[in-house]
Design a protein around this motif. Structure first.
Motif: not given
Length: 154
Positions: A7-11, A80-84, A90-94, A123-127
């Motif tokens: 299990t992973m957190t958003d951070e 100045s990144f935006n994170w969603v 799924t993590v989006v970096a702008e 898409e990030i799973r299992d580090f």
């Protein structure tokens, strides 16, 4: 793709994405001295405009070698990144970047229509990065203006 075990957190997902971007800024070397490819699952996919989809670490390495071979230097503007975050994998970096391409330098906003603004969907799973689709203008030096009449007027 492998079944998720950790299990992973958003951070934590964000930290994997930042490590990837910093490794790209560092010529493909991670903060621990490893290869950027070690951040990817063995069956990961990466999309880059005008290259297509690379599947698996070997093909991703080929893509990064071909694309990276045209870039003399790159730096991402981390502050100045935006994170969603999706609440899932799924993590989006702008963000923005600057650097020097073999055809010349670039900086986001100079000119305003030029390269340097990007968005990565991870898409990030299992580090590990399972998927990274990169959306940007690959004409870093802004040379492809003849095909866009509105640029000629500027």
């Amino acid at each position: 793709m492998a079944v998720s075990r950790q299990t992973m957190t958003d951070e934590q997902r964000k930290s994997v994405a930042v490590e990837y971007l910093k490794a790209f800024d560092n010529g493909g070397v991670t903060s621990t001295g490893g290869s950027i490819l070690e951040l990817f699952a063995t069956d990961a996919q990466v999309y880059f405009p005008k290259w297509g989809i690379a599947e698996g670490r070997e093909e991703i390495g080929k893509m990064f070698g071909e694309v990276g071979g045209t870039i003399k230097s790159i730096k991402h503007d981390y502050s100045s990144f935006n994170w969603v975050f999706s609440g899932g994998d799924t993590v989006v970096a702008e963000g923005t970047s600057y650097g020097e391409h073999q055809d010349g330098p670039w900086r986001a906003g100079v000119p305003e229509w030029g390269a340097g603004r990007w968005c990565d969907v991870f898409e990030i799973r299992d580090f590990l990065i399972q998927r990274c689709f990169i959306y940007l203008d690959p004409d870093y030096a802004g040379k492809d203006t003849a095909r866009y009449p509105w640029l000629g007027a500027r």
